[in-house]
Design a protein around this motif. Sequence first.
Motif, PDB file in Angstrom:
ATOM      1  N   GLU A   8       4.799  46.530  64.432  1.00  0.00           N
ATOM      2  CA  GLU A   8       5.256  47.910  64.487  1.00  0.00           C
ATOM      3  C   GLU A   8       6.664  47.948  65.052  1.00  0.00           C
ATOM      4  OE1 GLU A   8       2.809  50.229  67.025  1.00  0.00           O
ATOM      5  OE2 GLU A   8       2.956  48.875  68.727  1.00  0.00           O
ATOM      6  N   ARG A   9       7.374  48.993  64.710  1.00  0.00           N
ATOM      7  CA  ARG A   9       8.745  49.159  65.185  1.00  0.00           C
ATOM      8  C   ARG A   9       8.743  49.419  66.686  1.00  0.00           C
ATOM      9  NH1 ARG A   9      12.748  53.578  62.459  1.00  0.00           N
ATOM     10  NH2 ARG A   9      14.523  53.416  63.880  1.00  0.00           N
ATOM     11  N   PHE A  10       9.624  48.720  67.408  1.00  0.00           N
ATOM     12  CA  PHE A  10       9.661  48.808  68.865  1.00  0.00           C
ATOM     13  C   PHE A  10      10.787  49.718  69.358  1.00  0.00           C
ATOM     14  CE2 PHE A  10      10.770  46.970  73.077  1.00  0.00           C
ATOM     15  CZ  PHE A  10       9.551  47.168  73.714  1.00  0.00           C
ATOM     16  N   THR A  11      11.972  49.630  68.748  1.00  0.00           N
ATOM     17  CA  THR A  11      13.099  50.490  69.121  1.00  0.00           C
ATOM     18  C   THR A  11      13.428  51.444  67.980  1.00  0.00           C
ATOM     19  OG1 THR A  11      14.734  48.884  68.303  1.00  0.00           O
ATOM     20  CG2 THR A  11      14.097  48.739  70.638  1.00  0.00           C
ATOM     21  N   HIS A  12      14.082  52.556  68.338  1.00  0.00           N
ATOM     22  CA  HIS A  12      14.454  53.570  67.338  1.00  0.00           C
ATOM     23  C   HIS A  12      15.888  54.033  67.607  1.00  0.00           C
ATOM     24  CE1 HIS A  12      10.047  53.604  67.399  1.00  0.00           C
ATOM     25  NE2 HIS A  12      10.095  54.089  66.171  1.00  0.00           N
ATOM     26  N   LEU A  13      16.806  53.084  67.705  1.00  0.00           N
ATOM     27  CA  LEU A  13      18.176  53.391  68.111  1.00  0.00           C
ATOM     28  C   LEU A  13      19.121  53.613  66.932  1.00  0.00           C
ATOM     29  CD1 LEU A  13      18.495  50.827  71.041  1.00  0.00           C
ATOM     30  CD2 LEU A  13      18.005  53.267  71.177  1.00  0.00           C
ATOM     31  N   ARG A  14      18.759  53.148  65.761  1.00  0.00           N
ATOM     32  CA  ARG A  14      19.598  53.265  64.572  1.00  0.00           C
ATOM     33  C   ARG A  14      20.997  52.672  64.790  1.00  0.00           C
ATOM     34  NH1 ARG A  14      17.380  56.392  60.672  1.00  0.00           N
ATOM     35  NH2 ARG A  14      15.590  57.669  61.250  1.00  0.00           N
ATOM     36  N   GLU A  15      21.014  51.543  65.485  1.00  0.00           N
ATOM     37  CA  GLU A  15      22.278  50.844  65.736  1.00  0.00           C
ATOM     38  C   GLU A  15      22.051  49.355  65.471  1.00  0.00           C
ATOM     39  OE1 GLU A  15      25.047  52.702  68.714  1.00  0.00           O
ATOM     40  OE2 GLU A  15      23.137  53.146  69.694  1.00  0.00           O
ATOM     41  N   HIS A  16      22.809  48.511  66.142  1.00  0.00           N
ATOM     42  CA  HIS A  16      22.631  47.068  66.006  1.00  0.00           C
ATOM     43  C   HIS A  16      22.000  46.543  67.292  1.00  0.00           C
ATOM     44  CE1 HIS A  16      23.772  42.747  65.892  1.00  0.00           C
ATOM     45  NE2 HIS A  16      23.496  42.899  64.617  1.00  0.00           N
ATOM     46  N   THR A  17      20.687  46.401  67.270  1.00  0.00           N
ATOM     47  CA  THR A  17      19.927  45.968  68.432  1.00  0.00           C
ATOM     48  C   THR A  17      19.579  44.500  68.267  1.00  0.00           C
ATOM     49  OG1 THR A  17      18.973  48.178  68.507  1.00  0.00           O
ATOM     50  CG2 THR A  17      17.927  46.501  69.863  1.00  0.00           C
ATOM     51  N   TYR A  67      14.390  43.097  77.605  1.00  0.00           N
ATOM     52  CA  TYR A  67      15.834  43.293  77.665  1.00  0.00           C
ATOM     53  C   TYR A  67      16.409  43.074  76.269  1.00  0.00           C
ATOM     54  CZ  TYR A  67      15.113  42.711  82.696  1.00  0.00           C
ATOM     55  OH  TYR A  67      14.676  42.852  83.996  1.00  0.00           O
ATOM     56  N   PHE A  68      17.494  43.770  75.959  1.00  0.00           N
ATOM     57  CA  PHE A  68      18.145  43.570  74.663  1.00  0.00           C
ATOM     58  C   PHE A  68      19.562  44.112  74.713  1.00  0.00           C
ATOM     59  CE2 PHE A  68      15.560  47.429  74.507  1.00  0.00           C
ATOM     60  CZ  PHE A  68      16.463  48.389  74.087  1.00  0.00           C
ATOM     61  N   VAL A  69      20.343  43.747  73.701  1.00  0.00           N
ATOM     62  CA  VAL A  69      21.751  44.143  73.617  1.00  0.00           C
ATOM     63  C   VAL A  69      21.940  45.065  72.420  1.00  0.00           C
ATOM     64  CG1 VAL A  69      24.104  43.294  73.193  1.00  0.00           C
ATOM     65  CG2 VAL A  69      22.583  42.050  74.736  1.00  0.00           C
ATOM     66  N   VAL A  70      22.803  46.068  72.585  1.00  0.00           N
ATOM     67  CA  VAL A  70      23.160  46.969  71.485  1.00  0.00           C
ATOM     68  C   VAL A  70      24.670  46.904  71.277  1.00  0.00           C
ATOM     69  CG1 VAL A  70      23.215  49.350  70.662  1.00  0.00           C
ATOM     70  CG2 VAL A  70      21.221  48.524  71.929  1.00  0.00           C
ATOM     71  N   ASP A  71      25.068  46.632  70.040  1.00  0.00           N
ATOM     72  CA  ASP A  71      26.481  46.649  69.663  1.00  0.00           C
ATOM     73  C   ASP A  71      26.780  48.012  69.045  1.00  0.00           C
ATOM     74  OD1 ASP A  71      29.034  46.348  68.732  1.00  0.00           O
ATOM     75  OD2 ASP A  71      28.592  44.671  67.377  1.00  0.00           O
ATOM     76  N   LYS A  72      27.490  48.846  69.788  1.00  0.00           N
ATOM     77  CA  LYS A  72      27.760  50.215  69.333  1.00  0.00           C
ATOM     78  C   LYS A  72      28.927  50.294  68.357  1.00  0.00           C
ATOM     79  CE  LYS A  72      25.736  52.496  73.358  1.00  0.00           C
ATOM     80  NZ  LYS A  72      24.667  53.149  72.608  1.00  0.00           N
ATOM     81  N   GLN A  73      29.566  49.162  68.092  1.00  0.00           N
ATOM     82  CA  GLN A  73      30.654  49.121  67.111  1.00  0.00           C
ATOM     83  C   GLN A  73      30.371  48.071  66.048  1.00  0.00           C
ATOM     84  OE1 GLN A  73      33.282  51.143  66.860  1.00  0.00           O
ATOM     85  NE2 GLN A  73      32.624  52.330  68.636  1.00  0.00           N
ATOM     86  N   PHE A  74      29.097  47.868  65.724  1.00  0.00           N
ATOM     87  CA  PHE A  74      28.737  46.851  64.744  1.00  0.00           C
ATOM     88  C   PHE A  74      29.378  47.157  63.400  1.00  0.00           C
ATOM     89  CE2 PHE A  74      25.723  45.176  61.499  1.00  0.00           C
ATOM     90  CZ  PHE A  74      25.917  43.830  61.771  1.00  0.00           C
ATOM     91  N   GLY A  75      29.967  46.144  62.800  1.00  0.00           N
ATOM     92  CA  GLY A  75      30.664  46.320  61.528  1.00  0.00           C
ATOM     93  C   GLY A  75      32.147  46.516  61.686  1.00  0.00           C
ATOM     94  N   SER A  76      32.616  46.730  62.918  1.00  0.00           N
ATOM     95  CA  SER A  76      34.048  46.892  63.167  1.00  0.00           C
ATOM     96  C   SER A  76      34.611  45.569  63.695  1.00  0.00           C
ATOM     97  CB  SER A  76      34.287  48.007  64.189  1.00  0.00           C
ATOM     98  OG  SER A  76      33.796  47.627  65.461  1.00  0.00           O
ATOM     99  N   LYS A  79      36.043  44.823  66.452  1.00  0.00           N
ATOM    100  CA  LYS A  79      35.797  44.591  67.869  1.00  0.00           C
ATOM    101  C   LYS A  79      34.428  45.134  68.256  1.00  0.00           C
ATOM    102  CE  LYS A  79      40.625  44.567  69.396  1.00  0.00           C
ATOM    103  NZ  LYS A  79      41.619  45.150  70.329  1.00  0.00           N
ATOM    104  N   PRO A  80      33.464  44.255  68.568  1.00  0.00           N
ATOM    105  CA  PRO A  80      32.141  44.725  68.987  1.00  0.00           C
ATOM    106  C   PRO A  80      32.199  45.385  70.360  1.00  0.00           C
ATOM    107  CG  PRO A  80      32.318  42.347  69.253  1.00  0.00           C
ATOM    108  CD  PRO A  80      33.558  42.789  68.542  1.00  0.00           C
ATOM    109  N   ASP A  81      31.186  46.162  70.668  1.00  0.00           N
ATOM    110  CA  ASP A  81      31.106  46.866  71.949  1.00  0.00           C
ATOM    111  C   ASP A  81      29.662  46.759  72.432  1.00  0.00           C
ATOM    112  OD1 ASP A  81      31.711  48.394  74.151  1.00  0.00           O
ATOM    113  OD2 ASP A  81      31.685  50.304  73.089  1.00  0.00           O
ATOM    114  N   TYR A  82      29.404  45.781  73.317  1.00  0.00           N
ATOM    115  CA  TYR A  82      28.039  45.443  73.691  1.00  0.00           C
ATOM    116  C   TYR A  82      27.583  46.167  74.960  1.00  0.00           C
ATOM    117  CZ  TYR A  82      28.563  41.563  70.404  1.00  0.00           C
ATOM    118  OH  TYR A  82      28.776  40.797  69.278  1.00  0.00           O
ATOM    119  N   TYR A  83      26.315  46.588  74.939  1.00  0.00           N
ATOM    120  CA  TYR A  83      25.672  47.212  76.095  1.00  0.00           C
ATOM    121  C   TYR A  83      24.305  46.565  76.290  1.00  0.00           C
ATOM    122  CZ  TYR A  83      29.263  50.827  75.780  1.00  0.00           C
ATOM    123  OH  TYR A  83      30.471  51.494  75.739  1.00  0.00           O
ATOM    124  N   LEU A  84      23.924  46.363  77.558  1.00  0.00           N
ATOM    125  CA  LEU A  84      22.640  45.759  77.881  1.00  0.00           C
ATOM    126  C   LEU A  84      21.638  46.846  78.249  1.00  0.00           C
ATOM    127  CD1 LEU A  84      21.009  43.148  78.348  1.00  0.00           C
ATOM    128  CD2 LEU A  84      21.831  43.180  80.718  1.00  0.00           C
TER     129      LEU A  84
END
Length: 346
Positions: free
Chosen positions: A290-299, A312-321, A323-328
């Motif tokens: 089953e789906r665990f996260t629902h962020l619609r980003e790059h998790t 724990y996991f990382v989200v890249d809020k600029q995926f595809g650009s 310069k990535p922008d990572y958040y923990l």
Amino acid sequence: MKKKTIISILIIIGLITITLIVLGIIFDKEEFEKQQGRTSIYDVSSNGTIAYVFFDEGNPGIYLQSDTASPEEPIVQLKIDQEILDISFSPDGKKLAYIISHKNKQEDLKSAIHVVNVETGSNQVLFAKRTLVTEIEYHPTNEDMLYYLNADTFENYSPIASAKPHDFDVFSYQISSGETKQHTDLKKYMMQSLRVSRTKNTVYVSMFDDTDVETAEDSFATYLRIFEISLDDPKSIQVVSQKDNEQDIYDFAVAANDDAFIYQAVNDTGEDGIFQYELFFYDRQTEQGERFTHLREHTTNPIIGPDEKYVYFVVDKQFGSPKPDYYLYQMTIGGGNPEEIPLYMN
């Protein structure tokens, strides 16, 4: 044309050439120096300390953060032409292994594996190889054993493709004896997300399920799945994720008793045409996911915490650009709302 005019033209051409050379050198230097900020590389120790890789004006460093301390200085700081490919805490959380490689130096391709004592800062080089070590993992209950993925070649398979590592296999290194052991002879085109079992003598990796591939056309219908490889009998390899699931599994974490996986896969495509990666939970007993996260980003990069309470996991809020922008983030293993973990180095 007058002699003075010709000399003037030659001088101008010379100045332009020198300027272009200088700018080229500066540009090449800036390519390294442009790297700034967090990466997707991190690990969580048995006592909850977080280690993460951060670029400071192109210099990669490893920083530690816990509930009681967030040091401003890195425990490891490398040169601008080096990079850290992976890190792994020892079972007791007192040591941290990491892989060093060189940027854009294919002809001098070499990996060096170090271990740093997180309490004293003392650093030890374990071994170096001419090949590329891409991932490293301490055995979860034996601090004398390190496992790693090794790529034998680093090349482009077509004129338009960039050079990538290939011919992967699983190796181990015993720290006390210095003994290296090759466990598989698969020479896989791709192998990633190395995980070592806590309860049995096996490792897990993600690789293409190409057992039944007979033609080139067949290979296009294969998917990245989770495989279990017995270290007692490395030829005993089996798919342990859903065999009928038409998803590529890129990265995953294994529960302490090996009965579940948290894995990363493409869930959807955004309005901008960029893939959205989510985490999924898979129960090995029921064979249900089953789906665990629902962020619609790059998790990506899931890690199950030491108490198995949080993922724990990382989200890249600029995926595809460029310069990535990572958040923990962290999220309870039972689900709920993800919480960002503020890191001192931003």
